[in-house]
Design a protein around this motif. Structure first.
Motif, PDB file in Angstrom:
ATOM      1  N   LEU A   9      50.564  36.895  42.767  1.00  0.00           N
ATOM      2  CA  LEU A   9      49.495  37.545  42.010  1.00  0.00           C
ATOM      3  C   LEU A   9      49.627  39.075  42.016  1.00  0.00           C
ATOM      4  N   ILE A  12      47.905  41.201  39.200  1.00  0.00           N
ATOM      5  CA  ILE A  12      46.450  41.190  39.009  1.00  0.00           C
ATOM      6  C   ILE A  12      45.778  42.552  39.220  1.00  0.00           C
ATOM      7  N   SER A  17      42.391  43.383  37.185  1.00  0.00           N
ATOM      8  CA  SER A  17      41.254  43.997  37.866  1.00  0.00           C
ATOM      9  C   SER A  17      40.911  45.362  37.272  1.00  0.00           C
ATOM     10  N   GLY A  66      40.535  36.854  40.361  1.00  0.00           N
ATOM     11  CA  GLY A  66      41.670  35.972  40.621  1.00  0.00           C
ATOM     12  C   GLY A  66      41.921  35.708  42.093  1.00  0.00           C
ATOM     13  N   TYR A  68      43.038  37.567  44.471  1.00  0.00           N
ATOM     14  CA  TYR A  68      44.428  37.970  44.695  1.00  0.00           C
ATOM     15  C   TYR A  68      44.719  38.496  46.098  1.00  0.00           C
TER      16      TYR A  68
END
Length: 85
Positions: A9, A12, A17, A66, A68
């Motif tokens: 991830l 992200i 974000s 997510g 992450y």
């Protein structure tokens, strides 16, 4: 460090974000662990994790877009030693 971006991830923080949610981790973390700084070469925002400021609330493991962040128990496993409790 006990706070890491999950390997699968890595995209992200900057692409989701920051771009979609305006980097909420900068606001919801009570200890200011997450900040975005401008990369000197590209001029793009880059996530910096100041794990030494962490108060082990685990808010980031729940609220991150997510999810992450990989939050693990810090070395020693003692956690914070609150004097008032």
């Amino acid at each position: 460090a006990h706070l890491r971006v999950k390997p699968n991830l890595q995209h992200i923080p900057e692409s989701v974000s920051m771009q979609i949610y305006a980097a909420p981790e900068q606001r919801f973390c009570p200890a200011g662990v997450y900040e975005y700084v401008t990369d000197e070469k590209s001029g793009d925002p880059k996530l910096v994790i100041n794990a030494q400021n962490c108060v082990h609330c685990k808010c980031c493991s729940i609220k991150m877009p997510g999810e992450y962040i990989d939050w693990t128990v810090p070395e020693g496993g003692g956690g914070p030693n609150y004097q008032v409790m």
